[in-house]
Design a protein around this motif. Structure first.
Motif, PDB file in Angstrom:
ATOM      1  N   TYR A  71     -12.955   3.302 -13.684  1.00  0.00           N
ATOM      2  CA  TYR A  71     -12.557   2.256 -12.740  1.00  0.00           C
ATOM      3  C   TYR A  71     -11.141   2.505 -12.212  1.00  0.00           C
ATOM      4  O   TYR A  71     -10.868   2.301 -11.029  1.00  0.00           O
ATOM      5  CB  TYR A  71     -12.634   0.876 -13.400  1.00  0.00           C
ATOM      6  CG  TYR A  71     -14.013   0.518 -13.871  1.00  0.00           C
ATOM      7  CD1 TYR A  71     -15.060   0.411 -12.970  1.00  0.00           C
ATOM      8  CD2 TYR A  71     -14.272   0.299 -15.215  1.00  0.00           C
ATOM      9  CE1 TYR A  71     -16.332   0.090 -13.395  1.00  0.00           C
ATOM     10  CE2 TYR A  71     -15.536  -0.019 -15.648  1.00  0.00           C
ATOM     11  CZ  TYR A  71     -16.569  -0.126 -14.737  1.00  0.00           C
ATOM     12  OH  TYR A  71     -17.819  -0.432 -15.152  1.00  0.00           O
ATOM     13  N   ILE A  72     -10.267   2.949 -13.066  1.00  0.00           N
ATOM     14  CA  ILE A  72      -8.899   3.264 -12.648  1.00  0.00           C
ATOM     15  C   ILE A  72      -8.907   4.431 -11.675  1.00  0.00           C
ATOM     16  O   ILE A  72      -8.190   4.422 -10.666  1.00  0.00           O
ATOM     17  CB  ILE A  72      -8.015   3.552 -13.879  1.00  0.00           C
ATOM     18  CG1 ILE A  72      -7.846   2.289 -14.718  1.00  0.00           C
ATOM     19  CG2 ILE A  72      -6.662   4.085 -13.454  1.00  0.00           C
ATOM     20  CD1 ILE A  72      -7.146   2.509 -16.034  1.00  0.00           C
ATOM     21  N   ASP A  73      -9.734   5.419 -11.927  1.00  0.00           N
ATOM     22  CA  ASP A  73      -9.826   6.565 -11.018  1.00  0.00           C
ATOM     23  C   ASP A  73     -10.294   6.130  -9.632  1.00  0.00           C
ATOM     24  O   ASP A  73      -9.748   6.555  -8.611  1.00  0.00           O
ATOM     25  CB  ASP A  73     -10.774   7.627 -11.586  1.00  0.00           C
ATOM     26  CG  ASP A  73     -10.217   8.301 -12.831  1.00  0.00           C
ATOM     27  OD1 ASP A  73      -8.992   8.207 -13.041  1.00  0.00           O
ATOM     28  OD2 ASP A  73     -11.006   8.914 -13.574  1.00  0.00           O
ATOM     29  N   VAL A  74     -11.299   5.283  -9.591  1.00  0.00           N
ATOM     30  CA  VAL A  74     -11.813   4.807  -8.311  1.00  0.00           C
ATOM     31  C   VAL A  74     -10.750   3.995  -7.574  1.00  0.00           C
ATOM     32  O   VAL A  74     -10.556   4.154  -6.358  1.00  0.00           O
ATOM     33  CB  VAL A  74     -13.102   3.981  -8.512  1.00  0.00           C
ATOM     34  CG1 VAL A  74     -13.511   3.258  -7.244  1.00  0.00           C
ATOM     35  CG2 VAL A  74     -14.218   4.870  -9.018  1.00  0.00           C
ATOM     36  N   MET A  75     -10.036   3.153  -8.280  1.00  0.00           N
ATOM     37  CA  MET A  75      -8.997   2.336  -7.651  1.00  0.00           C
ATOM     38  C   MET A  75      -7.867   3.201  -7.102  1.00  0.00           C
ATOM     39  O   MET A  75      -7.338   2.936  -6.016  1.00  0.00           O
ATOM     40  CB  MET A  75      -8.438   1.316  -8.653  1.00  0.00           C
ATOM     41  CG  MET A  75      -9.434   0.239  -9.037  1.00  0.00           C
ATOM     42  SD  MET A  75     -10.098  -0.677  -7.635  1.00  0.00           S
ATOM     43  CE  MET A  75      -8.656  -1.505  -7.093  1.00  0.00           C
ATOM     44  N   LEU A  76      -7.478   4.236  -7.804  1.00  0.00           N
ATOM     45  CA  LEU A  76      -6.422   5.122  -7.319  1.00  0.00           C
ATOM     46  C   LEU A  76      -6.865   5.881  -6.075  1.00  0.00           C
ATOM     47  O   LEU A  76      -6.086   6.079  -5.137  1.00  0.00           O
ATOM     48  CB  LEU A  76      -5.989   6.084  -8.421  1.00  0.00           C
ATOM     49  CG  LEU A  76      -5.176   5.449  -9.559  1.00  0.00           C
ATOM     50  CD1 LEU A  76      -4.907   6.466 -10.652  1.00  0.00           C
ATOM     51  CD2 LEU A  76      -3.880   4.891  -9.027  1.00  0.00           C
ATOM     52  N   VAL A  77      -8.125   6.310  -6.045  1.00  0.00           N
ATOM     53  CA  VAL A  77      -8.631   6.997  -4.847  1.00  0.00           C
ATOM     54  C   VAL A  77      -8.640   6.045  -3.656  1.00  0.00           C
ATOM     55  O   VAL A  77      -8.224   6.404  -2.547  1.00  0.00           O
ATOM     56  CB  VAL A  77     -10.043   7.572  -5.124  1.00  0.00           C
ATOM     57  CG1 VAL A  77     -10.709   8.022  -3.841  1.00  0.00           C
ATOM     58  CG2 VAL A  77      -9.960   8.723  -6.110  1.00  0.00           C
ATOM     59  N   LEU A  78      -9.098   4.796  -3.863  1.00  0.00           N
ATOM     60  CA  LEU A  78      -9.080   3.813  -2.782  1.00  0.00           C
ATOM     61  C   LEU A  78      -7.661   3.508  -2.317  1.00  0.00           C
ATOM     62  O   LEU A  78      -7.402   3.367  -1.112  1.00  0.00           O
ATOM     63  CB  LEU A  78      -9.774   2.530  -3.225  1.00  0.00           C
ATOM     64  CG  LEU A  78     -11.293   2.612  -3.363  1.00  0.00           C
ATOM     65  CD1 LEU A  78     -11.832   1.307  -3.957  1.00  0.00           C
ATOM     66  CD2 LEU A  78     -11.925   2.891  -2.026  1.00  0.00           C
ATOM     67  N   LEU A  79      -6.726   3.431  -3.242  1.00  0.00           N
ATOM     68  CA  LEU A  79      -5.332   3.185  -2.887  1.00  0.00           C
ATOM     69  C   LEU A  79      -4.780   4.304  -2.007  1.00  0.00           C
ATOM     70  O   LEU A  79      -4.126   4.044  -0.993  1.00  0.00           O
ATOM     71  CB  LEU A  79      -4.487   3.027  -4.156  1.00  0.00           C
ATOM     72  CG  LEU A  79      -3.003   2.803  -3.940  1.00  0.00           C
ATOM     73  CD1 LEU A  79      -2.757   1.454  -3.281  1.00  0.00           C
ATOM     74  CD2 LEU A  79      -2.264   2.899  -5.254  1.00  0.00           C
ATOM     75  N   VAL A  80      -5.057   5.534  -2.358  1.00  0.00           N
ATOM     76  CA  VAL A  80      -4.601   6.669  -1.563  1.00  0.00           C
ATOM     77  C   VAL A  80      -5.228   6.647  -0.176  1.00  0.00           C
ATOM     78  O   VAL A  80      -4.560   6.888   0.841  1.00  0.00           O
ATOM     79  CB  VAL A  80      -4.894   8.002  -2.299  1.00  0.00           C
ATOM     80  CG1 VAL A  80      -4.670   9.193  -1.391  1.00  0.00           C
ATOM     81  CG2 VAL A  80      -4.037   8.115  -3.548  1.00  0.00           C
ATOM     82  N   ILE A  81      -6.506   6.326  -0.104  1.00  0.00           N
ATOM     83  CA  ILE A  81      -7.189   6.257   1.203  1.00  0.00           C
ATOM     84  C   ILE A  81      -6.548   5.195   2.090  1.00  0.00           C
ATOM     85  O   ILE A  81      -6.260   5.432   3.269  1.00  0.00           O
ATOM     86  CB  ILE A  81      -8.694   6.007   1.014  1.00  0.00           C
ATOM     87  CG1 ILE A  81      -9.364   7.242   0.420  1.00  0.00           C
ATOM     88  CG2 ILE A  81      -9.357   5.623   2.334  1.00  0.00           C
ATOM     89  CD1 ILE A  81     -10.798   7.027   0.003  1.00  0.00           C
ATOM     90  N   PHE A  82      -6.293   4.008   1.546  1.00  0.00           N
ATOM     91  CA  PHE A  82      -5.678   2.947   2.336  1.00  0.00           C
ATOM     92  C   PHE A  82      -4.244   3.289   2.726  1.00  0.00           C
ATOM     93  O   PHE A  82      -3.800   2.959   3.823  1.00  0.00           O
ATOM     94  CB  PHE A  82      -5.723   1.609   1.595  1.00  0.00           C
ATOM     95  CG  PHE A  82      -7.080   0.983   1.583  1.00  0.00           C
ATOM     96  CD1 PHE A  82      -7.766   0.747   2.760  1.00  0.00           C
ATOM     97  CD2 PHE A  82      -7.688   0.630   0.388  1.00  0.00           C
ATOM     98  CE1 PHE A  82      -9.024   0.170   2.761  1.00  0.00           C
ATOM     99  CE2 PHE A  82      -8.930   0.050   0.370  1.00  0.00           C
ATOM    100  CZ  PHE A  82      -9.609  -0.183   1.566  1.00  0.00           C
ATOM    101  N   MET A  83      -3.513   3.947   1.850  1.00  0.00           N
ATOM    102  CA  MET A  83      -2.131   4.318   2.168  1.00  0.00           C
ATOM    103  C   MET A  83      -2.086   5.360   3.286  1.00  0.00           C
ATOM    104  O   MET A  83      -1.169   5.363   4.100  1.00  0.00           O
ATOM    105  CB  MET A  83      -1.416   4.837   0.919  1.00  0.00           C
ATOM    106  CG  MET A  83      -1.079   3.743  -0.066  1.00  0.00           C
ATOM    107  SD  MET A  83      -0.365   4.353  -1.609  1.00  0.00           S
ATOM    108  CE  MET A  83       1.054   5.218  -1.035  1.00  0.00           C
ATOM    109  N   VAL A  84      -3.054   6.238   3.340  1.00  0.00           N
ATOM    110  CA  VAL A  84      -3.079   7.261   4.383  1.00  0.00           C
ATOM    111  C   VAL A  84      -3.544   6.679   5.713  1.00  0.00           C
ATOM    112  O   VAL A  84      -3.005   7.004   6.773  1.00  0.00           O
ATOM    113  CB  VAL A  84      -3.979   8.438   3.945  1.00  0.00           C
ATOM    114  CG1 VAL A  84      -4.230   9.399   5.085  1.00  0.00           C
ATOM    115  CG2 VAL A  84      -3.339   9.184   2.776  1.00  0.00           C
ATOM    116  N   THR A  85      -4.536   5.787   5.682  1.00  0.00           N
ATOM    117  CA  THR A  85      -5.094   5.284   6.941  1.00  0.00           C
ATOM    118  C   THR A  85      -4.337   4.098   7.520  1.00  0.00           C
ATOM    119  O   THR A  85      -4.460   3.829   8.714  1.00  0.00           O
ATOM    120  CB  THR A  85      -6.563   4.872   6.757  1.00  0.00           C
ATOM    121  OG1 THR A  85      -6.639   3.867   5.733  1.00  0.00           O
ATOM    122  CG2 THR A  85      -7.421   6.058   6.400  1.00  0.00           C
TER     123      THR A  85
END
Length: 137
Positions: A16-30
């Motif tokens: 769950y932490i891995d998924v949240m970090l990936v989503l965070l990176v996606i939102f920070m980039v877009t």
């Protein structure tokens, strides 16, 4: 002999932490790539009825404030500070409800105009509005 399995009574939160970090990176980039919405302010038609004998509060781009009394032609415009504006308006009104219009220059900041409008309303001045000019045809 068979081994008895013991049930696991803990939740593995690493995925769950891995998924949240990936989503965070996606939102920070877009997020910087998303264009903010533009506000289209309405234009004023030609059927304006300006206030008669109003007190005009002129807001210049350099944040200076000039108070103009249209009812008294002998009194020149007075340059005032934001702190003294309410007292000056109340002194000129002297018990009568004379409308006050804010005449802001095109280069004035919206924040400054709203600050003056708020200060006048907090000071007990009831008839406060914004001066608008008709669009040229």
């Amino acid at each position: 002999m068979r081994r008895v399995r013991k049930p696991i009574n803990q939740i593995n939160v690493v995925p769950y932490i891995d998924v949240m970090l990936v989503l965070l990176v996606i939102f920070m980039v877009t997020a910087p790539l998303v264009a903010p919405g533009e506000i289209q302010l309405p234009s004023v038609g030609s059927k304006l009825t300006p206030a008669v004998n109003a007190l005009r509060v002129r807001v210049n781009p350099d944040k200076s404030i000039v108070l103009i009394d249209e009812s008294a032609k002998d009194r020149p415009s007075v340059k005032v500070t934001l702190d003294a504006l309410v007292a000056q308006v109340l002194a000129i009104q002297a018990g009568r409800e004379q409308p006050v219009v804010i005449d802001a220059d095109k280069g004035s900041r919206y924040e400054d105009v709203i600050g003056i409008l708020d200060r006048l309303q907090q000071g007990g001045i009831k008839k406060v509005g914004l001066l608008a000019r008709p669009t040229p045809t």
